[in-house]
Design a protein around this motif. Structure first.
Motif, mmCIF file in Angstrom:
data_model
loop_
_atom_site.group_PDB
_atom_site.id
_atom_site.type_symbol
_atom_site.label_atom_id
_atom_site.label_comp_id
_atom_site.label_asym_id
_atom_site.label_seq_id
_atom_site.Cartn_x
_atom_site.Cartn_y
_atom_site.Cartn_z
ATOM 1 N N ARG A 100 -93.395 103.093 30.408
ATOM 2 C CA ARG A 100 -94.479 104.003 30.018
ATOM 3 C C ARG A 100 -95.192 104.474 31.293
ATOM 4 O O ARG A 100 -96.210 103.932 31.701
ATOM 5 C CB ARG A 100 -95.470 103.293 29.097
ATOM 6 N N PRO A 101 -94.565 105.494 31.952
ATOM 7 C CA PRO A 101 -95.129 105.941 33.229
ATOM 8 C C PRO A 101 -96.569 106.416 33.089
ATOM 9 O O PRO A 101 -96.975 106.864 32.008
ATOM 10 C CB PRO A 101 -94.217 107.111 33.630
ATOM 11 N N ALA A 102 -97.333 106.311 34.175
ATOM 12 C CA ALA A 102 -98.633 106.976 34.248
ATOM 13 C C ALA A 102 -98.378 108.456 34.524
ATOM 14 O O ALA A 102 -97.252 108.852 34.829
ATOM 15 C CB ALA A 102 -99.483 106.354 35.341
ATOM 16 N N ALA A 103 -99.423 109.280 34.390
ATOM 17 C CA ALA A 103 -99.206 110.720 34.571
ATOM 18 C C ALA A 103 -100.425 111.404 35.177
ATOM 19 O O ALA A 103 -101.570 111.022 34.912
ATOM 20 C CB ALA A 103 -98.867 111.369 33.225
ATOM 21 N N ILE A 104 -100.125 112.404 35.982
ATOM 22 C CA ILE A 104 -101.152 113.313 36.518
ATOM 23 C C ILE A 104 -100.795 114.703 36.009
ATOM 24 O O ILE A 104 -99.641 115.136 36.141
ATOM 25 C CB ILE A 104 -101.127 113.316 38.067
ATOM 26 N N VAL A 105 -101.775 115.373 35.397
ATOM 27 C CA VAL A 105 -101.546 116.727 34.871
ATOM 28 C C VAL A 105 -102.512 117.655 35.616
ATOM 29 O O VAL A 105 -103.732 117.509 35.501
ATOM 30 C CB VAL A 105 -101.830 116.779 33.351
ATOM 31 N N ASN A 106 -101.967 118.557 36.393
ATOM 32 C CA ASN A 106 -102.802 119.485 37.153
ATOM 33 C C ASN A 106 -102.815 120.856 36.482
ATOM 34 O O ASN A 106 -101.756 121.477 36.315
ATOM 35 C CB ASN A 106 -102.279 119.619 38.586
ATOM 36 N N VAL A 107 -103.999 121.303 36.082
ATOM 37 C CA VAL A 107 -104.105 122.622 35.459
ATOM 38 C C VAL A 107 -104.197 123.660 36.585
ATOM 39 O O VAL A 107 -105.242 123.812 37.227
ATOM 40 C CB VAL A 107 -105.318 122.714 34.506
ATOM 41 N N ALA A 108 -103.068 124.307 36.854
ATOM 42 C CA ALA A 108 -103.014 125.344 37.897
ATOM 43 C C ALA A 108 -103.208 126.695 37.226
ATOM 44 O O ALA A 108 -104.198 126.914 36.520
ATOM 45 C CB ALA A 108 -101.692 125.236 38.654
ATOM 46 N N SER A 109 -102.237 127.595 37.370
ATOM 47 C CA SER A 109 -102.344 128.946 36.788
ATOM 48 C C SER A 109 -101.025 129.654 37.030
ATOM 49 O O SER A 109 -100.319 129.334 37.997
ATOM 50 C CB SER A 109 -103.467 129.713 37.489
ATOM 51 N N ILE A 110 -100.714 130.661 36.200
ATOM 52 C CA ILE A 110 -99.550 131.494 36.496
ATOM 53 C C ILE A 110 -99.780 132.201 37.843
ATOM 54 O O ILE A 110 -98.823 132.532 38.555
ATOM 55 C CB ILE A 110 -99.259 132.500 35.351
ATOM 56 N N GLY A 111 -101.057 132.361 38.199
ATOM 57 C CA GLY A 111 -101.408 132.970 39.488
ATOM 58 C C GLY A 111 -101.065 132.093 40.682
ATOM 59 O O GLY A 111 -101.245 132.503 41.831
ATOM 60 N N ALA A 112 -100.555 130.885 40.430
ATOM 61 C CA ALA A 112 -100.064 130.050 41.531
ATOM 62 C C ALA A 112 -98.702 130.540 42.020
ATOM 63 O O ALA A 112 -98.281 130.234 43.133
ATOM 64 C CB ALA A 112 -99.950 128.591 41.066
ATOM 65 N N PHE A 113 -98.007 131.318 41.159
ATOM 66 C CA PHE A 113 -96.628 131.724 41.473
ATOM 67 C C PHE A 113 -96.581 133.077 42.178
ATOM 68 O O PHE A 113 -95.607 133.389 42.866
ATOM 69 C CB PHE A 113 -95.790 131.754 40.183
ATOM 70 N N ALA A 114 -97.586 133.910 41.952
ATOM 71 C CA ALA A 114 -97.748 135.169 42.696
ATOM 72 C C ALA A 114 -99.233 135.471 42.675
ATOM 73 O O ALA A 114 -99.964 134.970 41.818
ATOM 74 C CB ALA A 114 -96.954 136.310 42.054
#
Ligand code: NAP
Length: 255
Positions: free
Chosen positions: A127-141
């Motif tokens: 049962r791994p731990a997890a980090i969820v980072n809320v980025a954005s589609i604007g991270a890709f362009a």
């Protein structure tokens, strides 16, 4: 991800996507959730004993260290809090660009590093731990009216990639959430078609349950990433057209 096995900490829990994610975590059976807010008085009462409201400005080192001492049972960290500066990038004051970077990149980095001992201690092979980072589609362009913001989200995406590789051996998984326009205070006044935060949150939790590492929780981001996968300049072209449309709307004569 099996939510009933996790104790979560979510930043910026009091409104927008953070509030929608907090509610969704509770309906998905999360064991416990630390709802971290700059001002705890602003957290709506969700009448659920699994919720503990804590004060956290993610740019405040003292508060970041304090939550690390308190939330030692955390196995799921959601870095959601964020801000946005708008305006033509070539003339955005550097102080505003730095504020976006402080909140959207250095903030999540500080919170993640502070909670790392807890995440490592609470990670299990089964049962791994997890980090969820809320980025954005604007991270890709980069959409230039949000130039500093997109750059800060690209930095957050890059941080996520680094941690995903580095922490795999510690049984810590790293996810990114990359929304398009979501109907929150952050996008108030913009003309984009927007998805409701509740829909984005539900899609995010479904994707986490399926173990999708990079999550696109709304129709706009799903379309944009499909264009990007074909040709990353294709997303740049979409943002170029959006920039032209915004500029045309601003210059239009009032009717
Ligand atoms: N809405 C969109 O279209 C969209 C699209 C892509 C990505 N995102 C990302 O999704 C996340 C949530 O955005 P949202 O739309 O829900 O925005 P929002 O409605 O403006 O809410 C932002 C949240 O972040 C908190 N916050 C801001 N600075 C903080 C700090 N220094 N420390 C702690 N909390 C802080 C705010 O707290 P206060 O109430 O105290 O200000 C609030 O709870 C952000 O990371 C944003 O960049 C949003």
């Amino acid at each position: 991800m099996d939510f009933p096995q996790h104790t979560a900490l979510i930043t910026g829990a009091n409104r927008g996507i953070g509030l929608a994610l907090t509610k969704a975590l509770l309906t998905h059976g999360i064991k416990k959730v630390y709802a971290a807010c700059r001002n705890p008085a602003n957290m709506p009462d969700l009448a659920d004993s699994r919720m503990e409201v804590i004060a956290l400005d993610i740019t405040n080192e003292e508060q970041v260290n304090a939550i690390a001492k308190r939330a030692t049972d955390v196995s799921l960290l959601i870095n959601n809090a964020g801000i946005i500066a708008a305006g033509p990038f070539s003339s955005t004051p550097r102080a505003e660009v730095m504020r976006d970077m402080d909140t959207n990149y250095y903030g999540p980095l500080a919170v993640t590093q502070a909670l790392m001992p807890a995440l490592k201690a609470n990670a299990l092979a089964e049962r791994p731990a997890a980090i969820v980072n809320v980025a954005s589609i604007g991270a890709f362009a980069n959409l230039p009216v949000l130039g500093g913001y997109c750059a800060s989200k690209a930095a957050l995406l890059s941080m996520s990639q680094a941690l995903r590789i580095e922490l795999a051996a510690d049984h810590i998984e790293v996810f990114t959430v990359n929304p398009g326009p979501i109907d929150t205070d952050m996008t108030a006044g913009s003309d984009f078609d927007k998805t409701s935060p509740d829909v984005a949150a539900a899609n995010t939790l479904d994707a986490l349950e399926r173990g999708e590492l990079d999550i696109f929780p709304d129709a706009a981001s799903q379309h944009m990433i499909s264009v990007f996968k074909e040709d990353y300049r294709g997303l740049e072209a979409i943002f170029s057209q959006m920039t032209a449309d915004i500029s045309a709307a601003e210059n239009a004569e009032p009717a």
